[in-house]
Motif scaffolding. Structure first.
Motif: not given
Length: 462
Positions: A298-307, A347-360
């Motif tokens: 059961t996949l609750l959510w997914q997130f792409d860490g790249n532009p 190289g350049d990169a990204d740092l993310w803070c994610i809300d894991p209570t959302k879905r999709g």
């Protein structure tokens, strides 16, 4: 360095280390490397200042020590020659167990190298996995792409615990194997250069990334149908669940170390216990842990860490990165940093803070094309470049985005320019969150300090 005490969380027995134990990578399944209490800020090996003992290891050590039940466990190579039965000239990957109080060598597990050589098992690299300990059992992912369960007491308790009973030697300095699960042979996983994931154990379930990756061409995926994510019964090694969400979409970053070697996390978020994995193509996935324990996906959510407009290529100019560090959970949020195999530059990169209570799909952007559903629905993800403008692709903000904040650059001095030390570069590590601050080092030698709630830059130091 050992903590004195920490608060508990909701994720199971293994997430409640007491006193000064540190039984797995990140101490708990939330992977936030924070120690409560005061720790020494300096030490001197020659004078012995703040040094309790020294223990001999091999010539290369990439795992971190874990501490449990009065024992210290750490992976290394065999160049230390700790067991006379294995001459130091023989390349092997080893887990070494020391007495916590005295530094006395208790036992060593030595793993033979894979016959394929550096394509799957890099020479002299040792055991990269950090051990996970619970009670009288310790689990590791070996250089042979297998999960091994060991008795923390070795043969010093006078017993050969099974069902595995065929250890080649059974002296006090040898390891007592309980069971083995061959990911390479039974599931067809093919790591590039090394298997590196560190396990977490929650409610009797072992979770790991399999390190399935590309071949030496950095282009072909030898085993696209092999699982990327795996759950085993901690007592028996039985497969409970497996998933290959990455599959053919793997970004071939040149090493399984730069892809799916990152260790998964487990935490209760918004009332739902989630197993959080990082995929090879720069995505983060959150699964329902209760369903996972039943063998359901059961996949609750997914997130792409790249532009979305970033393109994958080898070298430092590549802007589309992978995820090398573990996802870290703190204060109900998930933190991830993108990175790359250091052999391919900074190289350049990204740092993310994610809300894991959302879905999709929680990615900050979505990609559309007029030729697909009249531009009304996002197009399927393309791993090498999600948005190809020359093919009519375009980006829109995601109304369902779970991104709380994002850090890539910050003009801290207000001069209208982005300086080197105002840029987040590719990172090999995971962030640490404490007292409202987030700390993370990048591969360009910078230590970044940000507000963990807002992402505002506080300090950058070389």
């Amino acid at each position: 360095l050992l903590p004195v005490e920490s608060e508990t969380d909701e994720t199971g027995k293994s997430a409640h280390p007491t006193n000064k134990d540190w039984p797995q990578w990140g101490r708990t399944s939330q992977r936030n490397n924070v120690a409560e209490g005061r720790l020494p800020l300096d030490w001197d090996l020659e004078k012995g200042t703040n040094v309790v003992w020294k223990g001999k290891l091999g010539t290369e050590t990439y795992s971190s020590p874990t501490v449990s039940g009065g024992k210290v466990f750490i992976g290394t190579n065999n160049a230390g020659g700790l067991n006379p039965a294995h001459p130091r000239e023989k390349d092997m990957s080893c887990l070494v167990c020391f007495d916590e109080a005295t530094g006395k060598l208790l036992w060593q597990y030595a793993s033979e190298k894979l016959p394929a050589g550096r394509v799957h098992d890099w020479p002299m690299i040792g055991l990269c996995s950090t051990a996970c300990v619970e009670g009288d059992r310790v689990w590791i992912v070996t250089n042979r792409c297998e999960v091994v369960c060991l008795d923390v007491n070795g043969f010093r308790d006078g017993e050969n615990d099974g069902p595995f009973l065929d250890e080649p030697a059974k002296t006090e300095i040898d390891a007592d194997v309980i069971w083995k699960f061959d990911i390479f042979g039974l599931l067809g996983v093919r790591p590039l250069h090394q298997s590196v994931s560190s396990l977490t154990q929650v409610d009797g379930v072992l979770l790991l990334n399999t390190s399935n990756g590309p071949d030496e061409s950095h282009v072909k995926i030898p085993a696209p149908d092999a699982p990327n994510f795996l759950a085993l019964d901690a007592k028996t090694g039985r497969v409970i669940w497996k998933d290959n969400s990455a599959g053919e979409s793997i970004v071939v970053g040149g090493s399984s170390c730069s892809c799916s070697g990152a260790s998964p996390s487990v935490a209760t978020l918004g009332g739902v216990t989630q197993a959080i994995f990082t995929g090879k193509e720069g995505w983060v996935y959150g699964y329902d842990f209760a369903d996972l324990k039943l063998g359901k996906t059961t996949l609750l959510w997914q997130f792409d860490g790249n532009p979305k407009t970033s393109k994958y290529s080898l070298g430092s100019k590549c802007r589309r990165n992978t995820l090398m560090g573990s996802p870290v959970v703190a204060d109900g949020r998930v933190y991830v940093a993108t990175g790359h195999n250091p052999e391919h530059g900074e190289g350049d990169a990204d740092l993310w803070c994610i809300d894991p209570t959302k879905r999709g799909d929680l990615s900050s952007e979505l990609v559309f094309n007029k030729s697909f559903e009249n531009g009304e629905k996002p197009i399927p993800h393309k791993p090498l470049c999600a948005c190809e403008a020359d093919k009519g692709d375009f980006v829109r903000p995601n109304p369902n985005s779970g991104a709380i904040w994002h850090f890539a650059t910050a003009d801290r001095n207000g001069n209208g320019k982005i300086e080197f030390d105002e840029t987040f570069h590719r990172s090999l590590g995971s962030p640490v969150i404490h007292d409202g601050l987030l700390f993370i080092a990048d591969a360009s030698g910078l230590l970044h300090c940000l507000d963990s709630k807002t992402g505002a830059a506080r300090l950058d130091r070389r």
